[in-house]
Design an enzyme around this catalytic site. Structure first.
Site, PDB file in Angstrom:
ATOM      1  N   GLU A 191       0.819  -1.218   0.000  1.00 43.91           N
ATOM      2  CA  GLU A 191       0.000   0.000   0.000  1.00 43.91           C
ATOM      3  C   GLU A 191       0.845   1.256   0.000  1.00 43.91           C
ATOM      4  O   GLU A 191       0.418   2.302  -0.461  1.00 43.91           O
ATOM      5  CB  GLU A 191      -0.933   0.024   1.232  1.00 43.91           C
ATOM      6  CG  GLU A 191      -2.296  -0.524   0.941  1.00 43.91           C
ATOM      7  CD  GLU A 191      -3.332  -0.285   2.051  1.00 43.91           C
ATOM      8  OE1 GLU A 191      -2.979   0.239   3.119  1.00 43.91           O
ATOM      9  OE2 GLU A 191      -4.495  -0.646   1.825  1.00 43.91           O
ATOM     10  N   HIS A 243       7.123 -26.938  -1.363  1.00 42.04           N
ATOM     11  CA  HIS A 243       6.382 -27.989  -2.066  1.00 42.04           C
ATOM     12  C   HIS A 243       5.261 -27.409  -2.908  1.00 42.04           C
ATOM     13  O   HIS A 243       4.392 -28.138  -3.376  1.00 42.04           O
ATOM     14  CB  HIS A 243       5.847 -29.004  -1.047  1.00 42.04           C
ATOM     15  CG  HIS A 243       6.956 -29.691  -0.300  1.00 42.04           C
ATOM     16  ND1 HIS A 243       7.395 -30.962  -0.602  1.00 42.04           N
ATOM     17  CD2 HIS A 243       7.757 -29.248   0.706  1.00 42.04           C
ATOM     18  CE1 HIS A 243       8.400 -31.281   0.205  1.00 42.04           C
ATOM     19  NE2 HIS A 243       8.639 -30.253   1.009  1.00 42.04           N
ATOM     20  N   LYS A 267     -13.818   0.515  -4.011  1.00 43.15           N
ATOM     21  CA  LYS A 267     -14.891   0.937  -3.090  1.00 43.15           C
ATOM     22  C   LYS A 267     -15.993   1.647  -3.868  1.00 43.15           C
ATOM     23  O   LYS A 267     -17.171   1.372  -3.679  1.00 43.15           O
ATOM     24  CB  LYS A 267     -14.328   1.873  -2.011  1.00 43.15           C
ATOM     25  CG  LYS A 267     -13.469   1.173  -0.980  1.00 43.15           C
ATOM     26  CD  LYS A 267     -13.092   2.133   0.134  1.00 43.15           C
ATOM     27  CE  LYS A 267     -12.067   1.529   1.065  1.00 43.15           C
ATOM     28  NZ  LYS A 267     -11.476   2.522   1.966  1.00 43.15           N
TER      29      LYS A 267
HETATM   30  O1  PA5 Z   1      -3.219   1.442   5.980  1.00 48.27           O
HETATM   31  C1  PA5 Z   1      -4.352   1.904   5.880  1.00 48.27           C
HETATM   32  O2  PA5 Z   1      -4.602   3.099   6.113  1.00 48.27           O
HETATM   33  C2  PA5 Z   1      -5.538   1.034   5.503  1.00 48.27           C
HETATM   34  O3  PA5 Z   1      -5.147  -0.272   5.232  1.00 48.27           O
HETATM   35  C3  PA5 Z   1      -6.571   1.013   6.615  1.00 48.27           C
HETATM   36  O4  PA5 Z   1      -5.980   0.565   7.798  1.00 48.27           O
HETATM   37  C4  PA5 Z   1      -7.772   0.147   6.285  1.00 48.27           C
HETATM   38  O5  PA5 Z   1      -8.326   0.506   5.061  1.00 48.27           O
HETATM   39  C5  PA5 Z   1      -8.837   0.260   7.372  1.00 48.27           C
HETATM   40  O6  PA5 Z   1      -9.227   1.581   7.526  1.00 48.27           O
HETATM   41  P1  PA5 Z   1     -10.024   2.088   8.775  1.00 48.27           P
HETATM   42  O7  PA5 Z   1      -9.169   1.962   9.968  1.00 48.27           O
HETATM   43  O8  PA5 Z   1     -10.368   3.513   8.467  1.00 48.27           O
HETATM   44  O9  PA5 Z   1     -11.262   1.247   8.894  1.00 48.27           O
END
Ligand code: PA5
Length: 425
Positions: free
Chosen positions: A278, A299, A414
Site C-alpha cells: 500500500e 512444495h 470501493k
Molecule cells: O493502511 C491503511 O490506512 C488502511 O489499510 C486502513 O488501515 C484500512 O483501510 C482500514 O481503515 P479504517 O481503519 O479507516 O477502517
C-alpha cells in the site's frame, strides 16, 4: 537484536552511492517535509506515545482479565494486521494461555461470519471494534451483526462494558456511535495512518487484552527508534535494506518474496505485504510484495523460485531462538527409514532446510537473498522489527519520490462496490 545480511543479495552496486539521496529522504521523514508529511507521527511515536492512553489500555485489560473467553477484534487492513501478526508471532498458533482471539470485520465472507457466530455460542466475549475512518464497510457490516448479537445476549447495559471502540479522536460514524452507546474509547492519532498504527491503541489494546506484554513491545520499538535514527547507511540497517530493495528493483526484479520458516510468522508476512504494497505500489511503481512459508511452500512455490521466471528475490526473516523444541525419537524398527535424524532437534532440521534452500536458490538458481536475523519471537523483538520495517518502508518510498502514507488506489474498488450496493451518495 536484528541483523541485516546482504552477503547473498547480489546487489553489484555500492550502497554508499545512495548516501546523499538517503540523507535528503531522512530529512523529509524527520523534519516532516516530504510527501504525506501529515502522517509521520509514527517516526517519534516510540518516544512520544500517549502515556495516559497507554495507562488506560493497561487498566482496562487488567479489569477485563479472566472475564471473557473470546476476544473479537473487528477491523481490516492496518486496523487488524499488526495485532494479528504480533499475536501469532509471540503466542504461536495454539497458545495454552490467554483468551482465544478471533478477527472479524476483515471480510464479507458470509460463511466465515456465520461460523464465528456459531463458534462463540456459550463463550463469553469482548469486542474491540477498530476503524480510523469509522466507515470501512467490511468492519461496519461485521460490527453491526456482532453488536446486535452481544446486545441480545447480554442486554444493552452489559454490552456497553463488552464493546470497546478504537477510532478517530473527534470525528467519524464510529466515533459518534461509540459516544452515543457509551463505549470506552481509544484513539487512532491523526498523524498515524492505519498500516503504521500497531504501536497505538489499534495494536496495543487487543494485544494487552490477549495478555501480551505491551510494555516490552514498546521498549523494543524505542530501542529500534534509537538504533535507526541516523541517516548514515553504515549505521542504519533499515536504510540499507531500503536501498538494497531499490537496487534490486532497478536491476529488473519486480517482486520481493518475504520468506519465513515458522507457520506462526505467516501473518508477519501479511502485515509486511500490506505495509510495502500500500505504501509503495503507486503510479506504476513498486515491488510486488509476495510471501512464502518454507519448507511448507517449497512444495508449492519452490519450483518457481528455483527454476521459473527470474522476476523475484527473497527476503528471509530468520528467528534465532524459537521456543518449544522437540527431540526426534529413535525407532527400533526404523520402518520409515528416519533413524538418521534420531536425537536431533526439530529446530536443527528446520535450520538445515533453510541452509540447503538458501544455497539452492541463491547459488544454483541465482536468486538474490536478503537475510534479516531477529533474536527471538518476544514482544520486544516484535516491536523492534516492526519499527525497522516502518523506517525501511518510508525510506524506500521517498527514494522513489512516492507518498508512503496514502492509498488512493484502494478507493477505486470501493466506488464500484458502493454503486452496486446502492450506497447513498
Ligand atoms: O493502511 C491503511 O490506512 C488502511 O489499510 C486502513 O488501515 C484500512 O483501510 C482500514 O481503515 P479504517 O481503519 O479507516 O477502517
Amino acid at each position: 537484536m536484528l541483523k541485516l545480511d546482504l552477503t547473498h543479495s547480489k546487489l553489484n552496486e555500492d550502497l554508499a552511492s545512495y548516501q546523499e539521496k538517503v540523507n535528503e529522504a531522512h530529512g523529509w521523514l524527520h523534519n516532516k517535509t516530504g510527501k504525506g508529511n501529515d502522517y509521520v507521527g509514527w517516526v517519534n511515536w516510540p518516544n512520544d506515545y500517549d502515556k495516559e492512553e497507554f495507562g488506560r489500555i493497561l487498566k482496562i485489560s487488567e479489569k477485563l482479565k479472566g472475564k471473557f473467553d473470546v476476544l473479537l477484534v473487528c477491523g481490516i487492513g492496518g486496523s487488524y494486521l499488526g495485532a494479528r501478526a504480533a499475536l501469532e508471532m509471540i503466542r504461536g498458533l495454539y497458545p495454552l494461555e490467554g483468551p482465544e482471539v478471533i478477527f472479524i470485520g476483515n471480510t464479507f465472507s458470509n460463511t466465515y461470519l456465520s461460523q464465528v457466530l456459531k463458534h462463540i455460542e456459550g463463550k463469553d466475549v469482548v469486542l474491540n471494534v477498530i476503524s480510523k475512518s469509522g466507515t470501512t464497510t467490511e468492519t461496519s457490516v461485521a460490527f453491526r451483526i456482532f453488536k446486535q448479537y452481544i446486545e441480545k445476549r447480554y442486554g444493552k447495559k452489559e454490552a456497553q462494558e463488552r464493546i470497546i471502540a478504537t477510532t478517530d479522536k473527534n470525528r467519524g460514524t464510529l466515533k459518534e456511535l461509540a459516544d452515543k452507546e457509551g463505549y470506552e474509547e481509544f484513539v487512532v492519532p491523526d498523524d498515524i495512518g492505519g498500516r503504521y498504527s500497531v504501536f497505538t491503541a489499534v495494536g496495543l489494546l487487543p494485544l494487552a487484552l490477549a495478555g501480551v506484554d505491551i510494555k516490552e513491545l514498546m521498549e523494543g520499538s524505542k530501542l529500534a527508534y534509537e538504533d535507526f535514527n541516523s541517516p548514515e547507511l553504515e549505521k542504519n540497517a533499515a536504510y540499507r535494506y531500503a536501498v538494497a530493495r531499490r537496487i534490486l528493483n532497478k536491476k529488473g526484479y519486480s517482486s520481493e518474496m518475504f520468506v519465513t520458516y515458522h507457520l506462526q510468522l505467516t501473518m508477519i508476512a501479511e502485515w509486511w505485504k500490506q505495509l510495502f504494497g500500500e505504501s509503495e505500489g503507486k503510479d506504476g511503481n513498486g515491488l510486488l510484495p509476495t510471501s512464502a512459508c518454507y519448507s511448507t511452500d517449497l512444495h508449492s512455490l519452490g519450483q518457481f523460485v528455483q527454476d521459473g521466471q527470474k522476476c523475484l528475490y527473497e527476503t528471509l526473516l530468520l528467528i534465532d531462538e524459537m521456543p518449544l523444541d522437540i527431540t526426534f525419537p529413535s525407532d527400533e524398527e526404523n520402518l520409515d527409514g528416519m533413524n538418521y535424524l534420531s536425537g536431533k532437534q526439530v529446530s536443527w532440521v528446520n535450520k538445515m532446510a533453510m541452509e540447503g534452500t538458501l544455497s539452492a536458490h541463491s547459488e544454483v538458481g541465482g536468486v538474490p537473498n536478503i537475510i534479516i536475523n531477529l533474536k527471538d519471537n518476544s514482544a520486544k523483538s516484535f516491536g523492534y522489527m516492526i519499527y525497522f520495517f516502518f523506517k525501511a518502508c518510508g525510506m524506500t518510498c521517498y527514494l522513489l519520490d512516492i507518498n508512503p502514507f496514502n492509498q488512493p488506489g484502494v478507493e477505486v474498488y470501493k466506488k464500484k462496490m458502493f454503486k452496486l450496493l446502492g450506497k447513498p451518495e
